[in-house]
Design an enzyme around this catalytic site. Structure first.
Site, PDB file in Angstrom:
ATOM      1  N   ASP A 128       7.515   3.342 -13.008  1.00 20.46           N
ATOM      2  CA  ASP A 128       8.556   2.507 -13.612  1.00 20.46           C
ATOM      3  C   ASP A 128       9.871   3.278 -13.695  1.00 20.46           C
ATOM      4  O   ASP A 128       9.881   4.510 -13.683  1.00 20.46           O
ATOM      5  CB  ASP A 128       8.147   2.088 -15.032  1.00 20.46           C
ATOM      6  CG  ASP A 128       6.885   1.241 -15.017  1.00 20.46           C
ATOM      7  OD1 ASP A 128       6.595   0.628 -13.970  1.00 20.46           O
ATOM      8  OD2 ASP A 128       6.190   1.209 -16.047  1.00 20.46           O
TER       9      ASP A 128
HETATM   10  N1  URA Z   1       1.657   2.895 -15.719  1.00 22.33           N
HETATM   11  C1  URA Z   1       2.777   2.339 -16.233  1.00 22.33           C
HETATM   12  O1  URA Z   1       2.725   1.530 -17.139  1.00 22.33           O
HETATM   13  N2  URA Z   1       3.956   2.716 -15.715  1.00 22.33           N
HETATM   14  C2  URA Z   1       4.088   3.636 -14.735  1.00 22.33           C
HETATM   15  O2  URA Z   1       5.205   3.953 -14.324  1.00 22.33           O
HETATM   16  C3  URA Z   1       2.912   4.210 -14.219  1.00 22.33           C
HETATM   17  C4  URA Z   1       1.692   3.817 -14.735  1.00 22.33           C
END
Ligand code: URA
Length: 237
Positions: free
Chosen positions: A104
């Protein structure tokens, strides 16, 4: 035998017109000899080509490791936002690079960027059981109930997650090991425990840990040994 401009442009760093300019400025050497004509045909496997002081190497694929900072999206291009490819140093850049998996925008840590679709499949497919370890800070204390829920396959709205290992590292901090990579998986798993993820940092994929000396925002080529560690399957989590 291939045209020298085709060979150089296939590396993704220079366009044909840039290559023409480089040649007329005396910046292309083949076996130490200055080349002015870009339609010259050579055997790329048998000669040494130097462009702008940098020797071309003809690896089929390139494998990069990035310590992703916050604020970059896991995409190859975007009109409005910075992407992880913006952090690839120019000498390692290829037009065919892409991030192998997503973190993310506000997640930090280990990210692989490559031109190799097969490797991406091998490290991302849930069937391959490649583990990913995240360091997490929550808005609430970590509880034994969370540990048990994670071990017992949490139900998300798009299906059941495989069992995950949650290890407490502090009052509000923990480490989680998963072998899948669903959309917002860690955040959604904690959502099922009424907890909010405040910080999320990936520290491991396969058996490859984020190198301690790779600073946030730094990106470099993986060594062959690191590439092997990345693909090691360890089914016991
Ligand atoms: N899980 C998440 O919620 N976000 C990420 O960036 C990676 C794994």
């Amino acid at each position: 035998m291939e045209r020298i401009d085709k060979i150089i442009s296939s590396q993704g760093k220079y366009t044909r017109s840039e290559i023409k300019k480089l040649a007329s400025n005396g910046k292309i050497l083949v076996d130490g000899i200055l080349i002015k004509k870009t339609d010259l045909k050579v055997d790329k496997n048998k000669c040494r080509i130097v462009v702008n002081g940098e020797e071309l190497t003809f690896k089929e694929h390139i494998y990069l490791i990035l310590n992703k900072p916050k604020g970059y999206i896991s995409a190859t291009e975007d009109k409005n936002q910075k992407t992880v490819l913006d952090l690839v140093p120019p000498n390692l850049y290829r037009a065919t690079l892409f991030p192998a998996g997503r973190l993310d925008k506000d997640t930090t840590g280990l990210m692989i960027i490559t031109t190799d679709g097969m490797l991406a499949h091998n490290i991302l497919s849930p069937k391959k059981h490649i583990k990913k370890i995240y360091e997490i800070t929550l808005d609430v204390p970590v509880t034994q109930i969370m540990v048990e829920k994670f071990a017992n396959e949490i139900q998300l709205n798009d299906g059941q997650c495989k069992s995950a290992l949650l290890e407490t590292t502090g009052i509000n901090t923990c480490k989680v090991t998963i072998t899948e990579g669903r959309y917002h998986q860690i955040k959604r798993m904690f959502g099922c425990c009424s907890a909010k993820v405040i910080e999320l940092n990936r520290i491991c994929m396969g058996n490859l840990f984020l190198p301690k000396d790779l600073k946030l925002g730094e990106c470099r080529e993986l060594t062959n040994q690191e590439l092997e560690l990345l693909q090691i399957v360890d089914k016991k989590i």
